[in-house]
Design a protein around this motif. Structure first.
Motif, PDB file in Angstrom:
ATOM      1  N   ASN A   1     -14.536 -15.818  33.049  1.00 27.53           N
ATOM      2  CA  ASN A   1     -15.553 -15.567  34.063  1.00 27.53           C
ATOM      3  C   ASN A   1     -16.445 -14.403  33.656  1.00 27.53           C
ATOM      4  N   HIS A   2     -17.546 -14.233  34.374  1.00 31.82           N
ATOM      5  CA  HIS A   2     -18.379 -13.066  34.147  1.00 31.82           C
ATOM      6  C   HIS A   2     -18.777 -12.441  35.483  1.00 31.82           C
ATOM      7  N   VAL A   3     -19.165 -11.186  35.437  1.00 28.95           N
ATOM      8  CA  VAL A   3     -19.495 -10.411  36.632  1.00 28.95           C
ATOM      9  C   VAL A   3     -20.955 -10.647  37.004  1.00 28.95           C
ATOM     10  N   VAL A   4     -21.200 -10.973  38.279  1.00 33.05           N
ATOM     11  CA  VAL A   4     -22.566 -11.205  38.753  1.00 33.05           C
ATOM     12  C   VAL A   4     -23.005 -10.170  39.792  1.00 33.05           C
TER      13      VAL A   4
ATOM     14  N   GLY B   1     -14.241   3.239  45.895  1.00 35.92           N
ATOM     15  CA  GLY B   1     -13.886   2.266  44.868  1.00 35.92           C
ATOM     16  C   GLY B   1     -15.039   1.346  44.535  1.00 35.92           C
ATOM     17  N   PHE B   2     -14.703   0.158  44.055  1.00 35.62           N
ATOM     18  CA  PHE B   2     -15.699  -0.800  43.597  1.00 35.62           C
ATOM     19  C   PHE B   2     -15.299  -2.212  44.010  1.00 35.62           C
ATOM     20  N   THR B   3     -16.287  -3.027  44.340  1.00 34.20           N
ATOM     21  CA  THR B   3     -16.070  -4.454  44.554  1.00 34.20           C
ATOM     22  C   THR B   3     -16.846  -5.209  43.491  1.00 34.20           C
ATOM     23  N   ILE B   4     -16.146  -6.098  42.796  1.00 37.60           N
ATOM     24  CA  ILE B   4     -16.715  -6.858  41.693  1.00 37.60           C
ATOM     25  C   ILE B   4     -16.730  -8.331  42.086  1.00 37.60           C
ATOM     26  N   GLU B   5     -17.887  -8.981  42.025  1.00 40.30           N
ATOM     27  CA  GLU B   5     -17.952 -10.418  42.287  1.00 40.30           C
ATOM     28  C   GLU B   5     -18.128 -11.167  40.974  1.00 40.30           C
ATOM     29  N   LEU B   6     -17.291 -12.192  40.783  1.00 41.77           N
ATOM     30  CA  LEU B   6     -17.374 -13.018  39.590  1.00 41.77           C
ATOM     31  C   LEU B   6     -18.229 -14.250  39.851  1.00 41.77           C
ATOM     32  N   ASN B   7     -18.641 -14.922  38.791  1.00 40.05           N
ATOM     33  CA  ASN B   7     -19.456 -16.125  38.947  1.00 40.05           C
ATOM     34  C   ASN B   7     -18.705 -17.242  39.652  1.00 40.05           C
TER      35      ASN B   7
ATOM     36  N   VAL C   1     -15.162 -15.239  43.379  1.00 34.62           N
ATOM     37  CA  VAL C   1     -14.027 -14.384  43.697  1.00 34.62           C
ATOM     38  C   VAL C   1     -14.475 -12.922  43.712  1.00 34.62           C
ATOM     39  N   ASP C   2     -14.054 -12.199  44.729  1.00 35.47           N
ATOM     40  CA  ASP C   2     -14.285 -10.757  44.812  1.00 35.47           C
ATOM     41  C   ASP C   2     -13.019 -10.018  44.411  1.00 35.47           C
ATOM     42  N   LEU C   3     -13.151  -9.049  43.523  1.00 37.05           N
ATOM     43  CA  LEU C   3     -12.038  -8.212  43.104  1.00 37.05           C
ATOM     44  C   LEU C   3     -12.297  -6.792  43.573  1.00 37.05           C
ATOM     45  N   VAL C   4     -11.286  -6.154  44.136  1.00 35.26           N
ATOM     46  CA  VAL C   4     -11.423  -4.812  44.683  1.00 35.26           C
ATOM     47  C   VAL C   4     -10.656  -3.832  43.800  1.00 35.26           C
TER      48      VAL C   4
ATOM     49  N   GLN D   1     -10.538   2.911  39.291  1.00 30.27           N
ATOM     50  CA  GLN D   1     -10.725   1.603  38.660  1.00 30.27           C
ATOM     51  C   GLN D   1      -9.410   0.833  38.528  1.00 30.27           C
ATOM     52  N   ARG D   2      -8.430   1.148  39.354  1.00 34.12           N
ATOM     53  CA  ARG D   2      -7.189   0.388  39.387  1.00 34.12           C
ATOM     54  C   ARG D   2      -7.353  -0.801  40.325  1.00 34.12           C
ATOM     55  N   PHE D   3      -6.849  -1.944  39.903  1.00 36.75           N
ATOM     56  CA  PHE D   3      -6.968  -3.167  40.692  1.00 36.75           C
ATOM     57  C   PHE D   3      -6.219  -3.025  42.005  1.00 36.75           C
ATOM     58  N   VAL D   4      -6.877  -3.412  43.091  1.00 40.10           N
ATOM     59  CA  VAL D   4      -6.283  -3.337  44.428  1.00 40.10           C
ATOM     60  C   VAL D   4      -5.959  -4.717  44.977  1.00 40.10           C
ATOM     61  N   GLY D   5      -6.892  -5.640  44.913  1.00 38.76           N
ATOM     62  CA  GLY D   5      -6.643  -6.951  45.500  1.00 38.76           C
ATOM     63  C   GLY D   5      -7.759  -7.920  45.179  1.00 38.76           C
ATOM     64  N   VAL D   6      -7.519  -9.184  45.551  1.00 32.04           N
ATOM     65  CA  VAL D   6      -8.479 -10.245  45.275  1.00 32.04           C
ATOM     66  C   VAL D   6      -8.809 -10.965  46.564  1.00 32.04           C
ATOM     67  N   ASP D   7     -10.065 -11.304  46.705  1.00 30.10           N
ATOM     68  CA  ASP D   7     -10.531 -12.062  47.862  1.00 30.10           C
ATOM     69  C   ASP D   7     -10.993 -13.418  47.359  1.00 30.10           C
ATOM     70  N   LEU D   8     -10.262 -14.467  47.730  1.00 34.54           N
ATOM     71  CA  LEU D   8     -10.559 -15.801  47.220  1.00 34.54           C
ATOM     72  C   LEU D   8     -11.521 -16.577  48.093  1.00 34.54           C
ATOM     73  N   ASP D   9     -12.027 -15.968  49.148  1.00 34.45           N
ATOM     74  CA  ASP D   9     -12.955 -16.643  50.048  1.00 34.45           C
ATOM     75  C   ASP D   9     -14.321 -16.741  49.393  1.00 34.45           C
ATOM     76  N   ASP D  10     -14.708 -17.954  48.980  1.00 38.22           N
ATOM     77  CA  ASP D  10     -15.992 -18.107  48.310  1.00 38.22           C
ATOM     78  C   ASP D  10     -17.110 -18.487  49.279  1.00 38.22           C
ATOM     79  N   ASP D  11     -16.825 -18.466  50.583  1.00 35.60           N
ATOM     80  CA  ASP D  11     -17.859 -18.764  51.579  1.00 35.60           C
ATOM     81  C   ASP D  11     -18.383 -17.453  52.145  1.00 35.60           C
ATOM     82  N   ASP D  12     -19.230 -16.765  51.367  1.00 37.84           N
ATOM     83  CA  ASP D  12     -19.706 -15.457  51.742  1.00 37.84           C
ATOM     84  C   ASP D  12     -20.671 -15.488  52.912  1.00 37.84           C
ATOM     85  N   ASP D  13     -21.151 -16.683  53.287  1.00 34.17           N
ATOM     86  CA  ASP D  13     -22.090 -16.763  54.400  1.00 34.17           C
ATOM     87  C   ASP D  13     -21.447 -16.321  55.701  1.00 34.17           C
ATOM     88  N   ASP D  14     -20.126 -16.443  55.800  1.00 32.12           N
ATOM     89  CA  ASP D  14     -19.427 -16.090  57.028  1.00 32.12           C
ATOM     90  C   ASP D  14     -18.821 -14.700  56.972  1.00 32.12           C
ATOM     91  N   GLU D  15     -19.058 -13.964  55.900  1.00 33.52           N
ATOM     92  CA  GLU D  15     -18.346 -12.720  55.681  1.00 33.52           C
ATOM     93  C   GLU D  15     -19.320 -11.601  55.340  1.00 33.52           C
TER      94      GLU D  15
END
Length: 296
Positions: free
Chosen positions: A125-128, A136-142, A145-148, A153-167
């Motif tokens: 994947n790549h970062v968009v 901290g930082f939130t990273i969105e991949l193509n 998926v959002d990574l927190v 810069q230590r990994f905290v968690g992953v958000d698998l909700d790809d429907d960002d229109d509701d969030e």
């Protein structure tokens, strides 16, 4: 349920310093005056010239007040990147409008630990999009998926909700008061990196990512409904009826609590994991903390 790690579930935790500086595009940089690219702070121009020198600035703006990321300046580039900066020219948000990859060199220099994690776990994947949160930082991949990550810069968690229109991301202060009180009473020394409000199917819920690797989900009224731990930290026993804690201690002394979920009937689904072999067990309890059954 996801595999989660916690050192002990009997730790009683007391206080928390929780702040969040996160939101979504609808709470983005306020409309401001158009400025020349040369009027951007020197640090901003250095970032653009160093990492985005294959593009030109097509427009630039300066807002009269910062958004909750601290963004004041916005630069739109000819390659459809939008980059926001604070008053000193430090980048705050980077977004690719065409799902293009944020330059690897930028990640290697600016976020080396994040880049190392991505190479090890998301090489395809790549970062968009990148958002610099207060803690901290939130990273969105193509892939959507959002990574927190925390401020180190230590990994905290992953958000698998790809429907960002509701969030959308919101400040911690917009979380219901009882939810904030629960966090304050239950997680000592933790900091909220990201707070999200989800309106999926017109049902409101909230997700809070803490920098110690715990994610807590709340319903619309601020009652917690699920607690997950991603790192070697404790899920507080204070959140559970005493009967559940006692049952696990007596019957599964070699196991630790890995996830807690409230069921629609008021009961609890508890996942515990063996400290030695990693085997997990799901236990069901009623609303009063009485054992109901074991699900294998």
């Amino acid at each position: 349920m996801n595999k989660l790690i916690s050192r002990t579930f009997l730790a009683l935790l007391a206080t928390i310093t929780l702040f969040s500086c996160s939101n979504d595009n609808d709470l983005g940089t306020p409309e401001g005056e158009n400025i020349e690219a040369s009027a951007l702070p020197q640090a901003s121009r250095t970032t653009l010239n160093t990492y985005f020198n294959d593009a030109t600035v097509t427009s630039a703006k300066r807002a009269s007040s910062a958004n909750i990321y601290g963004s004041i300046y916005t630069a739109l580039l000819s390659n459809s990147f939008e980059i926001d900066f604070d008053e000193n020219g430090l980048w705050t948000e980077i977004e690719s409008e065409k799902n293009l990859a944020i330059p690897t060199k930028f990640l290697e220099d600016q976020l080396p630990e994040v880049q190392a994690y991505l190479e090890a776990n998301y090489a395809s994947n790549h970062v968009v999009e990148i958002e610099r949160e207060r803690f901290g930082f939130t990273i969105e991949l193509n892939s959507g998926v959002d990574l927190v990550f925390d401020r180190d810069q230590r990994f905290v968690g992953v958000d698998l909700d790809d429907d960002d229109d509701d969030e959308i991301r919101i400040p911690l202060e917009e979380l219901p008061e009882n939810a904030r009180n629960f966090l304050s009473a239950s997680f000592e020394g933790a900091t909220a990196i990201t707070v999200k409000k989800d309106t999926d199917d017109n049902e409101v819920s909230y997700e809070v990512y803490l920098d110690n690797g715990i994610k807590v989900e709340f319903d619309a009224t601020g009652n917690w409904i699920e607690i997950e731990s991603k790192h070697d930290v404790a899920i507080p026993a204070a959140a559970l009826p005493t009967g559940i804690v006692q049952y696990i201690l007596q019957n599964y002394p070699a196991y630790f609590l890995s996830e807690v979920e409230k069921n629609s009937n008021g009961g609890f689904s508890i996942e515990i994991e063996n400290r030695i072999n990693g085997n997990d067990i799901e236990l069901i309890f009623d609303a009063n903390g009485n054992f109901v059954r074991r699900d294998d």
